[in-house]
Motif scaffolding. Structure first.
Motif, PDB file in Angstrom:
ATOM      1  N   MET A   1       0.829  -1.202   0.000  1.00  0.00           N
ATOM      2  CA  MET A   1       0.000   0.000   0.000  1.00  0.00           C
ATOM      3  C   MET A   1       0.862   1.249   0.000  1.00  0.00           C
ATOM      4  O   MET A   1       0.585   2.218  -0.710  1.00  0.00           O
TER       5      MET A   1
ATOM      6  N   GLY B   1      -2.214  -0.388  -3.290  1.00  0.00           N
ATOM      7  CA  GLY B   1      -3.239  -0.953  -2.426  1.00  0.00           C
ATOM      8  C   GLY B   1      -4.527  -1.200  -3.178  1.00  0.00           C
ATOM      9  O   GLY B   1      -4.796  -0.557  -4.191  1.00  0.00           O
ATOM     10  N   VAL B   2      -5.311  -2.156  -2.710  1.00  0.00           N
ATOM     11  CA  VAL B   2      -6.642  -2.382  -3.255  1.00  0.00           C
ATOM     12  C   VAL B   2      -7.640  -2.233  -2.114  1.00  0.00           C
ATOM     13  O   VAL B   2      -7.288  -2.441  -0.959  1.00  0.00           O
ATOM     14  N   PRO B   3      -8.893  -1.892  -2.420  1.00  0.00           N
ATOM     15  CA  PRO B   3      -9.859  -1.644  -1.337  1.00  0.00           C
ATOM     16  C   PRO B   3      -9.991  -2.812  -0.367  1.00  0.00           C
ATOM     17  O   PRO B   3     -10.152  -2.602   0.833  1.00  0.00           O
TER      18      PRO B   3
ATOM     19  N   ASP C   1      -6.753   5.561   1.974  1.00  0.00           N
ATOM     20  CA  ASP C   1      -7.470   5.693   0.708  1.00  0.00           C
ATOM     21  C   ASP C   1      -6.623   6.367  -0.344  1.00  0.00           C
ATOM     22  O   ASP C   1      -6.712   6.062  -1.535  1.00  0.00           O
TER      23      ASP C   1
ATOM     24  N   MET D   1      -4.568   3.985  -2.612  1.00  0.00           N
ATOM     25  CA  MET D   1      -5.137   2.910  -3.410  1.00  0.00           C
ATOM     26  C   MET D   1      -4.605   2.995  -4.829  1.00  0.00           C
ATOM     27  O   MET D   1      -4.422   4.080  -5.375  1.00  0.00           O
TER      28      MET D   1
ATOM     29  N   PRO E   1      -6.830  -1.182  -9.514  1.00  0.00           N
ATOM     30  CA  PRO E   1      -6.605  -2.284  -8.566  1.00  0.00           C
ATOM     31  C   PRO E   1      -6.524  -3.642  -9.251  1.00  0.00           C
ATOM     32  O   PRO E   1      -5.833  -4.533  -8.799  1.00  0.00           O
TER      33      PRO E   1
END
Lengths: 441, 536, 227
Positions: free
Chosen positions: A370, A375-377, A418, A421, A425
């Motif tokens: 991240m 990063g991904v949700p 956030d 991100m 993604p």
């Protein structure tokens, strides 16, 4: 005075002689009233010492805050042929903490005195100081002081003609944060891997070498010596009802005046940071503060108007811990700092328990990814799930400690996460997670 | 039945998964749960080792206790209400299982443990269907630990059973955990492997996953293809309780089964890896009788035994015998009976010997000097040792015997060419047609211990049963059945149809056996009466 | 019998005489008048004898990497005397393992398999056990390192004050990769965890000494004082 900055709002009980090079010598210490506590203790029945410390309300200064007198009270009745041991935990390794080093290098005799008094109180004839291996220099100062104490008859056989024998041994660690955990320390002292033990049995029943043992922090022992000399009521003049006395607070990070300060427990945290420590170096707004070492939940700038005591900190959703205050201003990348802390826990995990061994490393890798903007949700939910599966499931609480910065930062600094991100993604694969430096061993 | 001990054991009353029961004070929750029929998943706990409570799989919920407790070390307290399958307990296990699979290679298709793997079993039962890790897995590779053991480090779940076995039971600390945290891995002291320690393969047994595997067994057979039959290790007089694991009518491997009186949970590598001889082919498949022309002819059993009975009636004087200590009590005892019924006589056995190696952590168990299972059975039935440490030689006293000559199971590999040529009746009851065996008048195919029921008597005079794991080849029969039928034919002995019948005969040959009933033996054996209190 | 590096009671020859600057914490705050010796307490400590001095403190001599001789005997002469003193302070031989490993480390610079084997033999422990213990702790080098082992704290407190940049600066000015030893054998640079000097960022430990308040621009001068 505290070191290297002083402030008039301090109450200098333990830190009075920081920065005073004479105080570390035996003669200097005696001239400053040293070893009176030891003399008084040896002339007092052991149970009375334990009761005095109990009555004083002194709580362990190493982070757990367990009442010191109660811990001593757990020791079993002395049986002929069963040695008791007092261990001083000088394995100061919690990030942000640097008070025990100062106590040892400025007032080593205070610790010798505290060890003798503690050993006497619990019927121990041998005390060990387990000092972290990196503290070579502080260990040399302690070593010299111990040699002086032996020569002057404050240690060894028939101390000052009292008929009481107490030996002290200085034991060097070798670089492991987990040896600050009391049972990890005991295993390390015994020449093993420093892996914490399952409790029960508790050290009071089966500790060092399988014998009844009390493990106390450096600051706790030195405070106990003061209490024995001056009485429980004297100690109660400071602090709150349940968090009695003064404490050394270590301040680091984005502050004008980092260092150790000694203030009464219950001191207002906001006043402490802005007034005593001078606020941030360039007057920038504070973004986050860790009040008690990296193992406690993080506070935002709006949450600082509380007392620096065990109860108030707990009520605010964090912990007083060892009182290591780390201040972060608004230039801070919270995710980077959390990643660095979780890296620390992954590095220091002993590896016994599956949740800690795997969870810290996994969380560190996610945070690293991240931090690199990939990063991904789902990562947020995964981190929270990992934190939950790491909490309350292990032999010791390193695992829980690693989860604290993760959960508190996700809750309070979500925007930082956030912002990292990945724009796409779906393209985040199992690729490189190498950080800038992979050399932490 | 054992007498009830005078002092009553203090019990506590608990509830596990809704089932109420009384268990002795101090019982681990894990064991109490087993008594209630609830198997609590676990890795690091093993009944033969200390319990470090570090895998965190066995966490159970106890009402009114805030934190989940490890069932392998927590002991029962009166009034405990324990849930092994509550939501909290299941969630905890699911979480731990997910952590194990973050770095696990999931190479079940090529892993020997597949089908008998605790990671497969628990994950299939209670784990997540899909892992959430997106990170690359750490790769450690494969390490040769020496001896029969290969280590697939990536599969290891760090339960440390292997380390503790070597330290506590083998008391030869060859393994350790190197490094700490997520970097920790099991390793030896550099190139010093497990060679020279004959207990090393036990770590393959106790490894719950396919991290420690046997080189001998590598990729040989799938666990679910194997039949498992309780038996006794034939390779020394310790009599370790084992399972013969077979497929395609061949023994694929031998594994120990627990017997607290004999071998605890363990066996030695010598016994374990010495199974190829059980699979030898080229067996005698039919009874053979020497015809008038001097050639051996295959005949039916009834013809063979009828002609043998007649030949024995025509033979005078004493008999001589060579028996193999790999034959069962029933085989040897029935032969003694036959000899006693036909003019008496004596006999010998040969046995290979070697160094005794005790298992320090369980000294009742040792690789014994006599490298065959039933030396003590042979001795009890009056046969004396002959020959050298290599199990050969010593046949002079019988080779030229003029009367009846019996050979039971001994292959006569080293017998002189004219062995038995002077005998009035030479009966070879055995497995392989060696050159000396061809001198016999009667060649009667017998089964090995792996192909029949029977018992061995171990070094401590314990009688232990084994069961048939392999199909007997051709027309071979258990030697006790052959001799039992013969006995009935030459005298008025009762017919012998089962191993139990044969066992019942033994009491008439040696009084110690009279005190033991077949039903007493079970799967853990029983000591011969007069030796029950005797030591080694 | 001398273990082969100078007088019995002198600090290791690898260490030059102490210098005021840069990198000792006395430079900050209200105590700038204190000398480095005052802050470190070096005058108070004086010289520590190689045989350990008083038995109570024999396990804690100040030299992390005193020599760097992979062949030097370990438990002979003054070092054996030191070990005897250490053994007298614990109930069991095994308890002396960490101090014994520190000693071996001090003489040989790192713990090779042969070294671990010798320590194991001397304490009558299984070599595999000693390997397990030695590899658990960060401070025991398991491979050779440079004459100066430079350990830069990049944990949170120092990190907030530029610890990463200090680390990069050390790598750059020593010309090494992280964890690797320089070609001239002088330097090994690595990141470490919190050194317990968080009020004086960035904290750096070089062999057994702390250097504090290090900024990237201080790094060349620090390296020069060492060489």
């Amino acid at each position: 005075m505290a070191y290297p900055y002083t402030h008039p709002k301090e109450v200098r009980v333990l830190s009075q002689y920081f920065g005073d090079p004479e105080a570390r010598t035996l003669k200097g210490w005696e001239a400053r009233g040293g070893y009176q506590a030891l003399r008084k203790a040896l002339g007092t029945p052991r149970e009375e010492i334990v009761n005095t410390v109990k009555a004083s309300g002194l709580r362990g200064r190493g982070g757990a805050g367990f009442p010191t007198g109660m811990k001593w009270g757990f020791m079993p009745r002395k049986v002929e042929g069963t040695p008791h041991y007092l261990i001083c935990n000088a394995d100061e390794s919690e990030p942000g903490t640097f008070k025990d080093r100062e106590l040892m290098r400025w007032t080593p005799h205070a610790l010798v005195e505290g060890c003798v008094i503690g050993a006497y109180a619990i019927n121990a004839e041998h005390a060990y100081i387990y000092i972290r291996g990196e503290f070579f220099e502080a260990a040399q100062v302690m070593a010299r002081a111990i040699e002086e104490a032996y020569a002057a008859g404050y240690l060894g056989k028939n101390i000052l003609g009292s008929g009481i024998d107490i030996d002290l041994t200085l034991h060097l660690g070798a670089g492991a944060y987990i040896c600050g955990e009391e049972t990890g320390l005991l295993n390390s002292l015994e020449g093993r891997r420093g892996e914490p033990r399952v409790k029960p049995p508790y050290p009071a029943i089966s500790g060092a070498f399988g014998k009844p043992t009390a493990v106390n922090n450096v600051e706790s022992l030195i405070a106990a010596a003061h209490i024995v000399l001056n009485g429980a009521d004297w100690y109660k003049q400071w602090g709150t009802e349940k968090s009695v006395g003064t404490k050394l607070f270590c301040v680091s990070g984005h502050v004008k005046r980092p260092g150790n300060y000694e203030v009464p427990l219950g001191f207002n945290f906001k006043e402490f940071i802005y007034d005593v420590c001078g606020g941030t170096p360039d007057g920038r707004p504070i973004k986050a503060v860790i009040p008690g070492g990296s193992s406690v939940p993080i506070l935002t700038a709006d949450e600082l108007d509380i007392g620096m005591d065990y109860e108030a900190m707990a009520a605010a959703g964090t912990m007083l811990g060892c009182g290591s205050v780390i201040v972060m201003d608004d230039t801070t990348n919270i995710v980077k700092q959390v990643r660095r802390m979780v890296d620390f826990y992954a590095h220091e995990s002993c590896g016994q328990c599956t949740p800690c061994r795997e969870g810290t490393a996994w969380a560190a890798r996610i945070l690293r990814r991240m931090e690199q903007g990939r990063g991904v949700p789902d990562d947020i939910d995964t981190l929270l799930a990992i934190s939950e599966n790491m909490s309350g499931r292990t032999i010791c609480v390193l695992s829980d400690a690693a989860a604290a910065p993760i959960t508190s930062s996700i809750e309070k600094f979500r925007a930082d996460y956030d912002a990292l991100m990945a724009p796409e993604p779906g393209l985040v694969g199992a690729g490189l997670t190498g950080a800038a430096h992979g050399s932490v061993r | 039945m054992a007498e009830e001990s005078k002092a009553a054991v203090e019990t506590v009353h608990i509830t596990i998964d809704g089932i109420e029961l009384d268990v002795p004070k101090g019982t681990r929750i894990l064991d109490a749960a087993a008594m209630a029929g609830a198997d609590v998943p676990h890795y690091c706990y093993h009944p033969g080792l200390t319990a470090p409570a570090q895998c965190r799989m066995c966490l159970v919920e106890i009402e009114k206790v805030p934190k989940l407790q490890p069932a392998c070390v927590a002991t029962v307290a009166d009034g405990n209400v324990i849930h092994t399958q509550s939501e909290k307990a299941l969630e905890a296990r699911k979480g731990v299982l997910e952590f194990y699979l973050v770095n696990h290679p999931l190479d079940c298709p090529v892993c020997d443990q597949s089908g008998e793997c605790k990671l497969q079993d628990y994950t299939a039962a209670e784990g997540r269907a899909i892992g959430r890790s997106l990170e690359p897995k750490r790769v450690l590779g494969r390490d040769d630990f020496g001896g029969d053991v290969t280590f697939y480090a990536d599969r290891c779940v760090m339960c440390t059973r292997c380390v503790r076995f070597m330290r506590e039971v083998a008391q030869d600390e060859r393994l350790t955990v190197v490094q700490r945290g997520h970097r920790s891995v099991i390793d030896t002291f550099f190139d010093d492997g497990l060679d020279g320690n004959i207990w090393a393969d036990n770590i393959v047994d106790i490894c719950p996953v396919g991290a420690l595997v046997s080189k001998d067994f590598l990729h040989k057979a799938r666990a679910w293809d194997l039949d498992r039959t309780p038996s006794i290790c034939p390779n020394c007089t310790q009599g370790c309780n084992v399972r013969l694991e077979t497929r395609d009518n061949q023994v694929q491997r031998i594994k120990p089964r627990p017997n607290p009186e004999v071998n605890a949970h363990w066996m030695c590598d010598y016994g374990r890896l010495n199974y190829e001889w059980i699979n030898r082919g080229a067996r005698i498949e039919a009874p053979l009788v020497r015809g008038a022309d001097g050639a051996l002819q295959a005949v039916s059993w009834s013809e063979a035994l009828t002609r043998l009975a007649a030949a024995l009636q025509g033979s005078a004087g004493e008999s001589r015998a060579v028996v193999s200590p790999f034959m069962a009590n029933e085989d040897i005892g029935l032969l003694r009976r036959v000899i006693d019924s036909t003019g008496g006589g004596n006999g010998v056995y040969r046995c290979q010997t070697g160094e005794e190696v005790v298992l320090p952590g369980f000294p009742t168990l040792a690789l014994r000097t006599d490298r065959a299972a039933n030396v003590h059975g042979a001795e009890l039935f009056g046969f004396g040792r002959t020959g050298g440490a290599d199990g050969l030689g010593g046949l002079e006293s019988v080779a030229n015997h003029a009367g009846a000559l019996w050979v039971l199971g001994d292959e006569l590999a080293d017998a002189p060419a004219g062995f038995g040529s002077a005998a009035s009746v030479f009966v070879y009851v055995g497995h392989f047609l060696s050159p000396a065996a061809r001198n016999a008048h009667f060649v009667l195919p017998a089964t090995t211990f792996a192909e029949m029921e029977g018992t061995f008597t171990n070094v401590r005079k314990r009688v232990q049963r084994f069961w048939p794991a392999l199909q007997a080849p051709g027309m071979s029969r258990p030697a006790w059945q052959i001799l039992g039928v013969l006995l009935a034919g030459i005298g008025d002995a009762a017919p012998v149809a089962t191993a139990a019948d044969a066992f019942a005969v033994l009491g008439g040959v040696r009084p110690e056996f009279a005190g033991l009933a077949w039903g007493d033996l079970g799967q853990q054996g029983a000591p011969l009466g007069s030796f029950a209190e005797a030591g080694d | 019998m001398s273990a082969g590096h100078g007088r019995a009671d002198s600090p290791p020859s690898s260490w030059p005489a102490a210098l005021q600057n840069p990198g000792f914490a006395g430079d900050t705050g209200e105590f700038a008048a204190l000398s480095e010796a005052d802050v470190r307490g070096s005058a108070y400590v004086g010289e520590r004898p190689r045989d350990g001095g008083h038995a109570s403190v024999a396990g804690t001599l100040p030299y992390q990497v005193g020599a760097n001789d992979g062949e030097a005997p370990i438990f002979v002469g003054e070092y054996e005397e030191r070990l005897q003193k250490i053994l007298s302070r614990y109930p069991d031989r095994q308890n002396a393992l960490l101090p014994a490993l520190h000693m071996a480390h001090e003489i040989r610079g790192y713990l090779s398999p042969a070294t671990m084997d010798e320590v194991a033999a001397r304490l009558e422990l299984a070599p595999a056990y000693v390997r397990g213990v030695a590899s658990f702790y960060t401070m025991y080098n398991l491979g050779p390192v440079g004459k100066y082992l430079i350990q830069v704290c990049t944990n949170i407190s120092c990190n907030l004050c530029g610890g990463d940049a200090v680390f990069e600066a050390f790598l750059k000015h020593t010309g090494t990769e992280a964890g690797e030893t320089s070609a001239n054998g002088l330097w090994t640079v690595m990141e470490v965890e919190c050194l317990g000097a968080c009020g004086f960022p960035t904290a750096v430990q070089i062999n057994e000494r702390y250097f504090e308040n290090i900024r990237p621009e201080d790094v060349p001068a620090v390296l020069e004082t060492l060489q």
